[in-house]
Design an enzyme around this catalytic site. Structure first.
Site, PDB file in Angstrom:
ATOM      1  N   ASP A 380      38.027  39.375  39.626  1.00  0.00           N
ATOM      2  CA  ASP A 380      38.452  40.704  40.441  1.00  0.00           C
ATOM      3  C   ASP A 380      37.547  41.002  41.610  1.00  0.00           C
ATOM      4  O   ASP A 380      36.224  41.350  41.228  1.00  0.00           O
ATOM      5  CB  ASP A 380      38.668  41.546  39.416  1.00  0.00           C
ATOM      6  CG  ASP A 380      39.582  42.841  40.211  1.00  0.00           C
ATOM      7  OD1 ASP A 380      39.802  42.599  41.460  1.00  0.00           O
ATOM      8  OD2 ASP A 380      39.798  43.824  39.486  1.00  0.00           O
ATOM      9  N   ILE A 381      37.964  40.829  42.876  1.00  0.00           N
ATOM     10  CA  ILE A 381      37.018  41.429  43.974  1.00  0.00           C
ATOM     11  C   ILE A 381      36.750  42.734  43.714  1.00  0.00           C
ATOM     12  O   ILE A 381      37.592  43.817  43.413  1.00  0.00           O
ATOM     13  CB  ILE A 381      37.686  41.221  45.127  1.00  0.00           C
ATOM     14  CG1 ILE A 381      38.098  39.495  45.259  1.00  0.00           C
ATOM     15  CG2 ILE A 381      37.020  41.518  46.154  1.00  0.00           C
ATOM     16  CD1 ILE A 381      38.763  39.075  46.718  1.00  0.00           C
ATOM     17  N   GLU A 424      44.156  41.202  44.071  1.00  0.00           N
ATOM     18  CA  GLU A 424      42.760  40.445  44.455  1.00  0.00           C
ATOM     19  C   GLU A 424      42.069  39.690  43.113  1.00  0.00           C
ATOM     20  O   GLU A 424      40.971  39.657  43.329  1.00  0.00           O
ATOM     21  CB  GLU A 424      41.819  41.827  44.852  1.00  0.00           C
ATOM     22  CG  GLU A 424      41.519  42.757  43.750  1.00  0.00           C
ATOM     23  CD  GLU A 424      42.409  44.049  43.903  1.00  0.00           C
ATOM     24  OE1 GLU A 424      42.241  45.025  43.201  1.00  0.00           O
ATOM     25  OE2 GLU A 424      43.687  44.048  44.295  1.00  0.00           O
TER      26      GLU A 424
END
Length: 505
Positions: A380-381, A424
């Site tokens: 996950d960004i 994301e």
């Protein structure tokens, strides 16, 4: 009467849709309509009650408020002075409740009705403007309770009652605000998802239409093509032929009439598909492909359909299937393109969630059979929402593409898969990879993403874009279903975020 009401109801609904093109505005109008209906009845009832008690000032105020509500609703229905109507009615409502609070009462019931003000104001004005109004109303009430002793004719409320009321009013205020805020965000999120869904449906319809048009073109060629026709006896002797078959094969009519049909077939065809005369004599409809010998000695491929037409004759129709073969190839290519669209994320060009779920299921079955380890890396960004807010969605899309490229470079084997899991979030499926191997791949990806040096001023971890990873690996004997493996990786990702992000757990 039966035709009058449905017609006018239809006109009413059409007019409402034309005026309130924005769904939020229409929703607010409907809520205001409900408030007006209830408020109108309540105000009329209390107005009559106060009239009977001789309290004519309150009676006039209630009747005036009911009249203003009705006029405001009519103005809104015709699409006029929207903000003025909402704010004006809220102002009148607050002034009447303020006056009733000034008068007071032995049971303080007016204070109970005043507690409903935050609910009504937030429903009419929304969370942002409603916050200002309700905050002002709270301050006005607090000021009145503080200085009511100095106002001539004002009702004096006991101090414990004032504290209880202000606390209750604050609780109602906070609950109403957060409810309206949640409702608006949920509605916005739902509308965004609906917009994406409508766009996907429109794209699929466009592709399907293109496929239908292509198929119809080839079908038109197929239906209007000249068909060769032969009439044969039950023994296979050609009895009659049409000009089209003569033109296609290049024979003269005298050279075909009386000839056995089997002399035209390619020998390999007879070995592959033997004579169908028995089925035809039994009344069955037969479809086969045959190579027919031309007068020049070459063979052409036809689709042969046959049927018994009476006790002596069988009709054979020959269609050149070249065009149909082309159509089948085009349809196959189109299906491949459609399959590509259905399994590839359009933004990042890696596999999408649907493709990941399919591959995960198949790899899980293979793991169950062979007893090998299956690894999952979920990433996950960090602070991507803030990234979008600061740099815009276009830059956010570029960031997602860059991250997808880095993750794609980490896989080496054909069975490995990188997919966009949602928003994301990305996922790597690594068959026959141990937990340590998955951890090494995730750590390498994390470092390469940090090396990209994509600026991110909204991150509290680094001034550049970073990514957190959760790693899980196991066999089918360790877990009941493949979703358990993904859930384990998700929990590890959650721990990575809580531990400060930009790390692998």
């Amino acid at each position: 009467m039966k035709r009058f009401f449905p017609a006018h109801i239809g006109v009413f609904l059409a007019a409402r849709r034309n005026i309130f093109a924005d769904s939020e505005a229409e929703s607010r109008f409907l809520r205001f309509t409900v408030i007006c209906c209830i408020g109108f009845l309540v105000m009329i009832a209390f107005g009559v009650h106060n009239y009977m008690r001789g309290q004519y000032v309150i009676c006039q105020l209630l009747f005036l408020s009911a009249f203003c509500q009705s006029c405001g609703w009519l103005l809104l229905f015709h699409g006029r002075m929207e903000k003025l109507v909402y704010r004006g009615n809220c102002l009148i409502f607050c002034l009447i409740l303020g006056y009733l609070t000034f008068l007071g009462g032995e049971d303080h019931s007016v204070i109970f009705w005043l507690s409903t003000a935050p609910l009504i104001i937030f429903m009419v004005l929304g969370s942002t403007e409603g916050l200002v109004w309700v905050s002002s109303l709270w301050l006005a009430l607090a000021g009145y309770f503080s200085f009511s002793i100095y106002l001539h004719g004002a009702h004096i409320y006991p101090f414990p009652f004032v504290i209880r009321f202000l606390v209750s009013f604050s609780v109602i205020f906070i609950c109403a605000y957060f409810y309206e805020e949640f409702r608006q965000k949920s509605r916005t999120h739902l509308e965004e998802k609906n917009t994406l869904l409508q766009a996907e449906i429109a794209e699929r319809l466009r592709i399907e239409k293109s496929l239908r048009e292509s198929e119809e073109r080839y079908r038109a060629i197929y239906l209007h093509a000249a068909e060769g026709i032969l009439l044969i006896s039950f023994g296979g002797k050609i009895v009659e032929c049409n000009p089209q078959i003569l033109q296609i094969l290049g024979y003269l009519e005298v050279s075909l009439i009386g000839r056995n049909i089997f002399t035209l077939f390619h020998p390999d065809d007879l070995q592959r598909v033997p004579s169908q005369l028995d089925k035809l004599r039994a009344g069955e409809i037969v479809f086969v492909e045959r190579h027919l010998r031309t007068a020049a000695g070459t063979y052409l491929l036809f689709e042969q359909s046959g049927k018994k037409i009476n006790d002596d004759l069988i009709i054979l129709l020959y269609r050149d299937i070249t065009e149909r073969k082309i159509a089948e190839m085009a349809l196959e290519r189109a299906n491949q393109a459609l399959d590509q669209l259905a399994h590839i994320d359009g933004l990042t060009q890696v596999a999408n969630r649907r493709k990941f779920d399919q591959v995960l299921q198949s790899e899980w079955q293979r793991t169950r059979r062979e007893g090998k380890v299956l690894g999952v890396v979920l990433g996950d960004i960090d602070f991507f929402k803030q990234f979008n807010d600061i740099y815009g969605h276009q830059t956010g899309d570029d960031c997602l593409r860059s991250v997808a490229q880095v993750l794609s470079r980490q896989i080496r084997r054909p069975a490995d898969l990188v997919a966009r899991y949602g928003g994301e979030e990305f996922v790597m499926l690594l068959p026959d990879t141990s937990y340590e191997g998955c951890q090494q791949i995730a750590e390498k990806a994390r470092k390469e993403i940090e090396v990209l040096r994509i600026p991110h001023s909204g991150s509290t971890v680094q001034p550049v874009v970073t990514m957190s990873f959760g790693v899980a690996a196991g066999t089918a004997n360790d877990m009941e279903k493949p979703a358990d493996l993904v859930e384990t990786a998700d929990k590890a990702l959650y721990r990575a975020k809580n531990a400060g992000r930009n790390r692998v757990c």
